[in-house]
Design a protein around this motif. Sequence first.
Motif, PDB file in Angstrom:
ATOM      1  N   HIS A 243       0.815  -1.223   0.000  1.00 34.57           N
ATOM      2  CA  HIS A 243       0.000   0.000   0.000  1.00 34.57           C
ATOM      3  C   HIS A 243       0.848   1.272   0.000  1.00 34.57           C
ATOM      4  CE1 HIS A 243      -3.059  -2.867   1.400  1.00 34.57           C
ATOM      5  NE2 HIS A 243      -3.967  -1.994   1.016  1.00 34.57           N
ATOM      6  N   ALA A 244       2.179   1.126  -0.125  1.00 33.89           N
ATOM      7  CA  ALA A 244       3.076   2.263   0.160  1.00 33.89           C
ATOM      8  C   ALA A 244       2.934   3.431  -0.797  1.00 33.89           C
ATOM      9  CB  ALA A 244       4.525   1.762   0.182  1.00 33.89           C
ATOM     10  N   ASP A 245       2.866   3.183  -2.099  1.00 33.93           N
ATOM     11  CA  ASP A 245       2.742   4.297  -3.045  1.00 33.93           C
ATOM     12  C   ASP A 245       2.064   3.829  -4.328  1.00 33.93           C
ATOM     13  OD1 ASP A 245       4.621   6.385  -5.189  1.00 33.93           O
ATOM     14  OD2 ASP A 245       3.191   7.055  -3.661  1.00 33.93           O
ATOM     15  N   HIS A 246       1.502   4.783  -5.072  1.00 30.88           N
ATOM     16  CA  HIS A 246       0.757   4.363  -6.266  1.00 30.88           C
ATOM     17  C   HIS A 246       0.542   5.515  -7.243  1.00 30.88           C
ATOM     18  CE1 HIS A 246      -2.260   1.507  -8.164  1.00 30.88           C
ATOM     19  NE2 HIS A 246      -1.171   0.788  -7.951  1.00 30.88           N
ATOM     20  N   GLU A 247       1.636   6.161  -7.647  1.00 29.26           N
ATOM     21  CA  GLU A 247       1.589   7.302  -8.585  1.00 29.26           C
ATOM     22  C   GLU A 247       0.716   8.426  -8.011  1.00 29.26           C
ATOM     23  OE1 GLU A 247       0.476   6.432 -12.579  1.00 29.26           O
ATOM     24  OE2 GLU A 247       2.186   5.132 -13.010  1.00 29.26           O
ATOM     25  N   GLN A 248      -0.029   9.089  -8.896  1.00 28.87           N
ATOM     26  CA  GLN A 248      -0.751  10.314  -8.504  1.00 28.87           C
ATOM     27  C   GLN A 248      -2.215  10.009  -8.202  1.00 28.87           C
ATOM     28  OE1 GLN A 248       1.392  12.669  -7.928  1.00 28.87           O
ATOM     29  NE2 GLN A 248       2.929  11.326  -8.865  1.00 28.87           N
ATOM     30  N   ASN A 249      -2.463   9.017  -7.325  1.00 27.19           N
ATOM     31  CA  ASN A 249      -3.840   8.696  -6.922  1.00 27.19           C
ATOM     32  C   ASN A 249      -4.450   9.877  -6.188  1.00 27.19           C
ATOM     33  OD1 ASN A 249      -3.338   8.224  -3.839  1.00 27.19           O
ATOM     34  ND2 ASN A 249      -1.663   7.281  -4.949  1.00 27.19           N
ATOM     35  N   ALA A 250      -5.739   9.775  -5.878  1.00 24.92           N
ATOM     36  CA  ALA A 250      -6.469  10.936  -5.354  1.00 24.92           C
ATOM     37  C   ALA A 250      -5.819  11.514  -4.094  1.00 24.92           C
ATOM     38  CB  ALA A 250      -7.915  10.530  -5.066  1.00 24.92           C
ATOM     39  N   ALA A 399      -7.274   3.243   8.233  1.00 25.37           N
ATOM     40  CA  ALA A 399      -6.174   3.836   9.017  1.00 25.37           C
ATOM     41  C   ALA A 399      -4.889   3.053   8.781  1.00 25.37           C
ATOM     42  CB  ALA A 399      -6.541   3.830  10.498  1.00 25.37           C
ATOM     43  N   VAL A 400      -5.001   1.723   8.613  1.00 25.42           N
ATOM     44  CA  VAL A 400      -3.815   0.912   8.282  1.00 25.42           C
ATOM     45  C   VAL A 400      -3.300   1.305   6.906  1.00 25.42           C
ATOM     46  CG1 VAL A 400      -2.968  -1.443   7.826  1.00 25.42           C
ATOM     47  CG2 VAL A 400      -4.530  -1.010   9.748  1.00 25.42           C
ATOM     48  N   PHE A 401      -4.234   1.521   5.971  1.00 26.14           N
ATOM     49  CA  PHE A 401      -3.844   1.976   4.629  1.00 26.14           C
ATOM     50  C   PHE A 401      -3.101   3.322   4.740  1.00 26.14           C
ATOM     51  CE2 PHE A 401      -5.684   1.980   0.017  1.00 26.14           C
ATOM     52  CZ  PHE A 401      -4.528   2.546  -0.484  1.00 26.14           C
ATOM     53  N   ALA A 402      -3.605   4.217   5.595  1.00 25.50           N
ATOM     54  CA  ALA A 402      -2.969   5.534   5.766  1.00 25.50           C
ATOM     55  C   ALA A 402      -1.569   5.400   6.363  1.00 25.50           C
ATOM     56  CB  ALA A 402      -3.840   6.416   6.653  1.00 25.50           C
ATOM     57  N   VAL A 403      -1.401   4.451   7.301  1.00 21.15           N
ATOM     58  CA  VAL A 403      -0.061   4.223   7.874  1.00 21.15           C
ATOM     59  C   VAL A 403       0.910   3.865   6.757  1.00 21.15           C
ATOM     60  CG1 VAL A 403       1.295   2.641   9.311  1.00 21.15           C
ATOM     61  CG2 VAL A 403      -0.859   3.563  10.177  1.00 21.15           C
ATOM     62  N   ALA A 404       0.467   2.955   5.885  1.00 17.49           N
ATOM     63  CA  ALA A 404       1.341   2.509   4.787  1.00 17.49           C
ATOM     64  C   ALA A 404       1.596   3.608   3.770  1.00 17.49           C
ATOM     65  CB  ALA A 404       0.700   1.308   4.092  1.00 17.49           C
ATOM     66  N   ARG A 405       0.510   4.335   3.399  1.00 19.76           N
ATOM     67  CA  ARG A 405       0.638   5.308   2.312  1.00 19.76           C
ATOM     68  C   ARG A 405       1.374   6.575   2.726  1.00 19.76           C
ATOM     69  NH1 ARG A 405      -1.983   5.409  -2.519  1.00 19.76           N
ATOM     70  NH2 ARG A 405      -1.370   3.222  -2.450  1.00 19.76           N
ATOM     71  N   THR A 406       1.623   6.753   4.015  1.00 18.40           N
ATOM     72  CA  THR A 406       2.331   7.957   4.467  1.00 18.40           C
ATOM     73  C   THR A 406       3.682   8.089   3.795  1.00 18.40           C
ATOM     74  OG1 THR A 406       1.154   8.055   6.562  1.00 18.40           O
ATOM     75  CG2 THR A 406       3.326   9.117   6.502  1.00 18.40           C
ATOM     76  N   ILE A 407       4.402   6.976   3.591  1.00 17.05           N
ATOM     77  CA  ILE A 407       5.703   7.078   2.923  1.00 17.05           C
ATOM     78  C   ILE A 407       5.531   7.532   1.478  1.00 17.05           C
ATOM     79  CG2 ILE A 407       5.701   4.583   2.431  1.00 17.05           C
ATOM     80  CD1 ILE A 407       8.714   7.023   2.726  1.00 17.05           C
ATOM     81  N   GLY A 408       4.492   7.049   0.825  1.00 14.34           N
ATOM     82  CA  GLY A 408       4.244   7.483  -0.558  1.00 14.34           C
ATOM     83  C   GLY A 408       3.923   8.961  -0.608  1.00 14.34           C
ATOM     84  N   TRP A 409       3.042   9.396   0.293  1.00 14.05           N
ATOM     85  CA  TRP A 409       2.693  10.814   0.339  1.00 14.05           C
ATOM     86  C   TRP A 409       3.943  11.667   0.610  1.00 14.05           C
ATOM     87  CZ3 TRP A 409      -1.732   9.475   4.229  1.00 14.05           C
ATOM     88  CH2 TRP A 409      -2.850   9.040   3.521  1.00 14.05           C
ATOM     89  N   ILE A 410       4.756  11.241   1.563  1.00 14.65           N
ATOM     90  CA  ILE A 410       5.947  12.012   1.955  1.00 14.65           C
ATOM     91  C   ILE A 410       6.982  12.029   0.819  1.00 14.65           C
ATOM     92  CG2 ILE A 410       8.022  11.746   3.399  1.00 14.65           C
ATOM     93  CD1 ILE A 410       5.901  13.355   4.740  1.00 14.65           C
ATOM     94  N   ALA A 411       7.162  10.875   0.160  1.00 11.45           N
ATOM     95  CA  ALA A 411       8.138  10.821  -0.934  1.00 11.45           C
ATOM     96  C   ALA A 411       7.707  11.742  -2.082  1.00 11.45           C
ATOM     97  CB  ALA A 411       8.291   9.381  -1.433  1.00 11.45           C
ATOM     98  N   GLN A 412       6.408  11.716  -2.407  1.00 12.71           N
ATOM     99  CA  GLN A 412       5.887  12.565  -3.490  1.00 12.71           C
ATOM    100  C   GLN A 412       5.946  14.049  -3.087  1.00 12.71           C
ATOM    101  OE1 GLN A 412       4.526  11.462  -6.508  1.00 12.71           O
ATOM    102  NE2 GLN A 412       4.476   9.268  -6.170  1.00 12.71           N
ATOM    103  N   TRP A 413       5.630  14.334  -1.829  1.00 15.29           N
ATOM    104  CA  TRP A 413       5.678  15.702  -1.319  1.00 15.29           C
ATOM    105  C   TRP A 413       7.111  16.220  -1.335  1.00 15.29           C
ATOM    106  CZ3 TRP A 413       8.122  17.341   3.303  1.00 15.29           C
ATOM    107  CH2 TRP A 413       7.802  18.626   3.745  1.00 15.29           C
ATOM    108  N   SER A 414       8.069  15.375  -0.935  1.00 16.46           N
ATOM    109  CA  SER A 414       9.487  15.762  -0.931  1.00 16.46           C
ATOM    110  C   SER A 414       9.961  16.001  -2.358  1.00 16.46           C
ATOM    111  CB  SER A 414      10.340  14.663  -0.277  1.00 16.46           C
ATOM    112  OG  SER A 414       9.904  14.411   1.041  1.00 16.46           O
ATOM    113  N   GLU A 415       9.549  15.120  -3.281  1.00 18.55           N
ATOM    114  CA  GLU A 415       9.958  15.267  -4.689  1.00 18.55           C
ATOM    115  C   GLU A 415       9.413  16.583  -5.259  1.00 18.55           C
ATOM    116  OE1 GLU A 415       8.026  12.816  -7.871  1.00 18.55           O
ATOM    117  OE2 GLU A 415      10.082  12.135  -8.221  1.00 18.55           O
ATOM    118  N   MET A 416       8.163  16.882  -4.892  1.00 18.52           N
ATOM    119  CA  MET A 416       7.556  18.113  -5.398  1.00 18.52           C
ATOM    120  C   MET A 416       8.381  19.335  -4.961  1.00 18.52           C
ATOM    121  SD  MET A 416       3.929  19.745  -4.274  1.00 18.52           S
ATOM    122  CE  MET A 416       4.704  20.271  -2.756  1.00 18.52           C
ATOM    123  N   HIS A 417       8.888  19.303  -3.726  1.00 17.43           N
ATOM    124  CA  HIS A 417       9.647  20.455  -3.224  1.00 17.43           C
ATOM    125  C   HIS A 417      11.020  20.591  -3.859  1.00 17.43           C
ATOM    126  CE1 HIS A 417       7.048  22.423  -0.390  1.00 17.43           C
ATOM    127  NE2 HIS A 417       6.667  21.265   0.093  1.00 17.43           N
TER     128      HIS A 417
END
Length: 446
Positions: A243-250, A399-417
């Motif tokens: 569940h870690a990352d999945h491109e530009q999902n919603a 909430a478990v999905f959110a725990v996993a996807r946090t790394i994806g969100w953070i990696a994409q957010w870091s890349e954006m910056h």
Amino acid sequence: MTLAKTVPEPSGPRKIGSVNVVDPETGKNLAELPVLTGSVGADTIDVRTLNGKTGMFTYDPGYTGTASCESKITYIDGDKGELLYRGIPIEQLAEHSDFLEVCHLLLYGELPNATEKDHFEKGVTYHTMLHEQINFLFRGFRRDAHPMALMVGIVGALSAFYADSSNVEDAEQRAIASYRLIAKMPTIAAMAHKWSLGQPFVYPRNDLGYAENFLHMMFAVPCEPYRVSPVLARAMDLILILHADHEQNASTSTVRLAGSSGANPFACISAGIACLWGPAHGGANEAVLKMLEEIGSYDQIHEFIARAKDKDDQSRLMGFGHRVYKNYDPRAKIMRKTCHQVLDELGVHDEPLLKIALELEKIALDDPYFVDRNLYPNVDFYSGIILRAMGIPRRLFTAVFAVARTIGWIAQWSEMHTDPSQKIGRPRQVYTGETRRDFVPLDQRG
Ligand code: SDX
């Protein structure tokens, strides 16, 4: 301990040609637009100059055909059913890696060597505790509040406690915020579970692995030692990887859009959690289990499938279909195999919901309605069965999905910056409302 490492920076897509926008009545060439290509996947038309050259915008509700950014993190081939994290197939990572290694891979672009792995694991482990005052925030919620409401609220509130890692212009602060979010999400999710039970919070332990620590915080009680089953810890670790990352999902697009305004990382992740909650997205795992329980038995399957196909019926086959995958979601295949392993480990041999899910999948994949629309099981179809078997309540699945996807969100957010082409996200519209008209005083209205 310096945490900041180099986050791979977008290098800009390569121009391979151009297309012309031609007026069909006059044949006049209105604009020549560059065609860009990446390392793999569809080429794109760069429309950034379209409005300046023609006065027109593009129209794409739901962004079904729009690339919102350049990214080097994750690639999906929807036709093949392929998912790559930094180029590595999800099947290989599921078999050979672990979640914190995958976090390092997604964030920094490479699997860590032994030294880097030890450093990264320590960096996460020593951030798993929360500021003690955050415990009091839970008291503002009803015990029966949905865990995702707590996740949105508590994660958003982290910015009030960790202001020293909220300056998005500072790479070191972005790195510390990344570690804090990866580390604290399991702690917050477990606290949300304990809050609903009326049980005391269980502190994280630095001697446990990431998934093991999460399950320990979820199920341990102060009165006696609690040993996490290694098979369940491995199953949880695998669920987190898938569940870690999945491109530009919603939800990732939500995090990027919030981040584009310069909002602090905690607020951005809270926005992502809110978006993930929806049943069309991360909330589907909870909806799948509810659907399987409502179907209840084999003989109800055909009736439910008929309803899912009926345009006049709101029902959908939850856990089926995907905006990008027009083939079997590779994560669902791995999840289905893990289902059997976890149920065997738990000695659960006749799990009725799994039997209904397998039969439902079999019938749907033989049905022209689903086949013609390329509707296959997605990541959410089997995950709920595993989580339920592990003793995780249905309302905590997302909430478990959110725990996993946090790394994806953070990696994409870091890349954006680190992307020089990024600016504040601000889509346009096609306005079909009233044109200019004057105010009518109350005594003159009809
Ligand atoms: C996730 O984007 C991501 O990457 C998301 C995700 C991630 O890792 O971040 O993969 C996680 O969100 C997975 C998806 C979880 N959601 C569900 O399982 C909910 C059920 N699925 C659907 O709501 C739907 O399939 C979506 C939302 C997932 C995708 O919808 P699309 O791409 O907008 O497709 P659509 O709604 O335009 O449907 C196309 C056709 C329609 O029929 P027609 O109008 O052509 O006759 O397929 C039908 C839809 O009615 N359809 C379904 C269906 N999904 C689509 N019919 C019955 N059951 C379904 N599940």
